[in-house]
Design an enzyme around this catalytic site. Sequence first.
Site, short mmCIF file in Angstrom:
data_model
loop_
_atom_site.label_atom_id
_atom_site.label_comp_id
_atom_site.label_asym_id
_atom_site.label_seq_id
_atom_site.Cartn_x
_atom_site.Cartn_y
_atom_site.Cartn_z
N HIS A 22 -27.53 -63.82 -8.88
CA HIS A 22 -26.97 -64.75 -7.90
C HIS A 22 -27.72 -64.54 -6.60
CE1 HIS A 22 -23.20 -67.33 -7.10
NE2 HIS A 22 -24.00 -67.92 -7.95
N HIS A 65 -33.04 -73.41 -13.61
CA HIS A 65 -31.90 -72.50 -13.76
C HIS A 65 -31.14 -72.76 -15.06
CE1 HIS A 65 -29.01 -69.72 -11.98
NE2 HIS A 65 -28.05 -70.50 -12.43
#
Lengths: 229, 740
Positions: B99, B53
Site C-alpha cells: 500500500h 495494479h
Amino acid sequence: MKTAVVTFPASNCDRDMFDALEKITGTKPYAIWHQDTEMPDVDLIALPGGFSFGDYLRCGAMAARSPAMELVMAHANRGGNVIGICNGFQVLTEMGLLPGVLMRNRSLKFVCKNVNLKVENNTSTFTNAYQRNQNIEIPVAHHDGNYFAAPNVLKKLESNKQVAFRYVDDNNEPTEGANPNGSQNNIAGITNKAGNILGMMPHPERFIEEVQGGTDGRGFFESIINSLK
Amino acid sequence: MTNSNWNNKVTITKEMVKEHGLSDGEHKLMIKILGRAPTLTELGIFSVMWSEHCSYKSSKLHLKTLPTKAPWVIHGPGENAGVIDIGDNQAAIFKMESHNHPSYIEPYQGAATGVGGILRDVFTMGARPIANMNALRFGSPKHHKTRHLLSGVVEGIGGYGNCVGVPTVGGETNFHPSYNGNILVNAMTVGLADQDKIFLSAAAGVGNPVIYVGSKTGRDGIHGATMASAEFTEDSEEKRPTVQVGDPFTEKLLIEACLELMSTDMVVAIQDMGAAGLTSSSVEMASGGGVGFALNLDMVPQREQGMTPYEMMLSESQERMLVVLKPDRIEEAKAIFVKWDLDFAVIGEITAKGNLTLSFKGEIVADIPTQPLADNSPEYDRPWVKTEPPETIDLKNITVPDNLGETMLTMLGSAALSSRAWIWQQYDNQVMADTIQMPGGDAAVVRVHNTEKALAISTDCTPRYCFADPVEGAKQAVAETWRNITAVGATPMAITDCLNFGNPERPDIMGQFVGAIQGIKEACTVLNYPVISGNVSLYNETNGIGIHPTPAIGGVGLLKDSSKMVNIAPKREGDVIILIGQSKGHISCSQYLSIIEESEEGPPPPVNLNLEKKNGNFVRRHILAGNITACHDISDGGLFIALAEMAMASKKGIDVVLNEGDIPLFAYGFGEDQARYIISTSSSLADIILDAAVKSRVKAEKIGIVRGDSLDIKDCFTLKVTDLLDAHMSWMPNYMSIEA
C-alpha cells in the site's frame, strides 16, 4: 467458580479471557452479548479488553450504556465480583463503578510491553494468592491507560488501600521510567471501597502459561477462586 | 460529476481514454470486446480492471514462471490468498500486499487501510486472521519527511491492527534515500481455517442473490488502483482524496459477522472489495464462475448523496464484501449482519449470460462480457536489460578501523541496525494470547490455537543486495526467510512475495524485475518452498527516480511441537557458542560498508542454496532433538552483530575466541556470508553437535562460552552488554523525539 464474560462490538480480548478462565477454573464461562437482558447466577463477571465501539466518543463510554450493563450493575450492587481488564477498566470508570478516568497515555502512543507490577496488598479478593509487595510481570497493551483522579479521590484510594497494583521497576520502586502511561502514583489497577470490583490496565489473562512468556497472571485468577472458598 | 449533470452516454474522446490511463491498443481492444463504443461507466471499469495494479499486465508473463506447487499447497496464486495444509484438517492462509502510494500521500490512513485490505483478503477465504506482519522502507533518516512518514505509518498500522484484535508480531524496517519520494508499506496477514471450510470467489447458480455487506459506499478512493499504476510527480499530494479512509471498528465487526456467516452452509462465494472495489469484486466473481452478474446500483448502500454509477463502481471505500448466497437464505444471513450493525443489501443476482450488467434509475448503464474483461486483459513482454553485477571490491582499498569496539557501537546504534522496539511497542503483539515469540527474534511464532502446533513467520529483503544484483538479492531474500524460520525450529513451508519496483516501461527497471523473479524461482525450487500468493507494485518512482528493487518475501513455517521452539537468547552461563557455516569475510555490499564507509559497492554475498539447505536442516534437526538452547541466523552486520544481539537478548556476556585465519578481523566479524547460524548448547552436548556436523559435512566450530556481563572478542574488544543495549536501543527514540 462460575464466571461470565461480556462481549461488546469490537471487544478483542474476550476469547483470551474466556480461555484463561476456563483453563484456571475448569469451567467454561458464560458468554454474554452486550444486548443480553439476562445474566446467569455467577461468581464473577469479566469485562474484557479491546476497543468496544471502536473507542469512538470516549473509551468505554458507549459500552457502559449497553443493556447488559444494567445486569452487571445489579450484580455489583449485590456484592458480586466484577473485573474490568484494559478496556473493561475504562468501562467500569465510565459506569461509575470505579472512581477516576483513563486518559491518553503520556507518550500519546499505544504501548505494548511487559511491565513489572507491585502487589500492593495481598488481602484482597483479587490479590490474595500473591505475596505482599511481590514483583510480578504482566503485559500491557493500551492507548488510554493514564489513570487520573481528583486529589481527594486519589488520597482516599491510597488510604483505603484500594490500589491493587502499581507499575514498578526491577527494584520494586514506582519510578517514572517504570510507568508505561503516566498514571498518577504509578497506578495500574484499583478496587472499589467494598473490594468486590477491580479494574486494571495490564492483561493477566495473557500470562497464564510458560510458553506465553510468563505465568504471573495466574495468581490473579487463583485469588478470586480462593476468596470464594 | 454528480447525479444531476451526469451523462453516461457522453461521447468518449481520445483525451478521456488517455486520462483513464488506457493506451491506444487497449482502447481498440475495449471496443472490440464491447462491439461498440463504451459508456462512461464502462470506460471507468475497463480502466481500473486493466490498470497495472489489477491486471498485472507487465508482470504476469514472468510471474507464471514461479514455482507454486508442493504436496502441501492447497491453493496457490490466483485466489485472494494462498493456502497450505498444516495437518489435522487445518490450513494456514496468507498473503502480503503493498500500500505504497497511499501511504506516502497520507501515511496514517494509507498504512491503516493497507492492513485492513490484507486482513480482508485472508478472512474472505474463511480464515480467522491470527497474525499481522509488515515490511517497511522509508527514505534517508536525514530526509525532512521521514519522521512524519515513519510516525504516521506506524500509528496507522497499530491503530488498525490493535483495534481489530489481530497481533502484529513482527516485520522489518529499512531506511534508504531511494525511498525518499516513495516509501514502501507492505502488510502481511496469516490466517487459520479448517480445510473443509475454505471459501472461494467463483460465483455459481443462476438466480442466486448477490449481497453487499459491510460499510456504505462513499466517494473515497476513486481511481486508487489507477493511481497505484502511475509514477509520482510533484503534484501527487493533490491526490490525497484518492486515499481511502479506514474504520477498524467496522472491520472487526465484519470479521466476526463474515466468520459467523461462513460457519453456516449459506455461502456460495464471497469476495472482498479491495482495489477497484465493486468493479473488481463483481468481475472476478462472475468471470471466475463463468456466469454473469446483473446489479441494480440503486440498491447499493451509499454514504453520500447523488453518487453516479461511475463513482459507485470505482469507489474504494473500505470494509465491504460481496457475497453470493444460496437461494432462500437471505433472511437468515441478514440476521447475522443486523446483529453486528452492518449494512446488508441484495443488489442483484447471477445471470446465465456472462455479462456484468448494471442498471441505475431504470436504465442499463453498463453491459460488459466479463470473461474477456478479466481474461483478455493486455499482457506485455516489456523490453528489459540484465543488471550486470558489480566487481568484488578489494579489501586492501578499505581502511581498517583501529578501534573495532567503537565501530561495533556505531553499527549497533545506526539507523540500519538499531532496535525497532520503538515501532513494535506501538503494536499489540500479544492479543489472542498465542504469540510465543515476540518481535526482536529471527521469526515471529504464533501458536495454532488449542493445539501443540505453531506457525513461524518472517518477512525479509535486503534492497541493497537487490540493487547490486537482483538475481542474488532476491535469492537471498527468500533464503533469509527460510533461515529465520529454521532458526526457531520450524520447517519452512511456503512464501508470499510483494514485488516493489520502479517503472516497468524502463528496460533497466524491467531487468531488475526479471532478475528478481529468476532469483526467487531458483531459491524456491531448491528449497522446496513455493510461492503461494503475492502482489506486484510497479511505478514506485518519483520524478523519474526509481526505488531500490524490493522483492519483499514473507515466509511461513510449521512447528509441529511448539515446546521445541528456541529463540536467540542463550539460557545458561557456561553454555557453548558454536558457529555454523563458512565465514569468508564478504564485506562487499555489506552493512559495514554502508554504515562505516557510506558505500554500497560490490556484489551481494552469493547464496549457495544447497549449502543453505544442508546447514539449515542440520540446525533444525538439532533444535528439534532438544540439543540447542538458542539459535540466531547471521544476516545484516554479520557475525559480530549477531553475537551482540544474542548477548543483548539474554542480558548475558559471551567470551569469544575467533579463528579468522588470514581474513582481516573486521571483515571476518562484519562480513555477510550466507548460510550461517550461531547456536548455543550446553557444554555436555557441544561435542555431540560438533561430531554430528563432521558426519553431515557441515562446517561447525566452537567459538565461545556464555559468561560474565560483556561481549568479549579476544584480542579485539570487550563491551559491556549494558553498553551494547544503550547504543542499540537509543537511536530510534532519540531520532523520533526530535522535531523535524
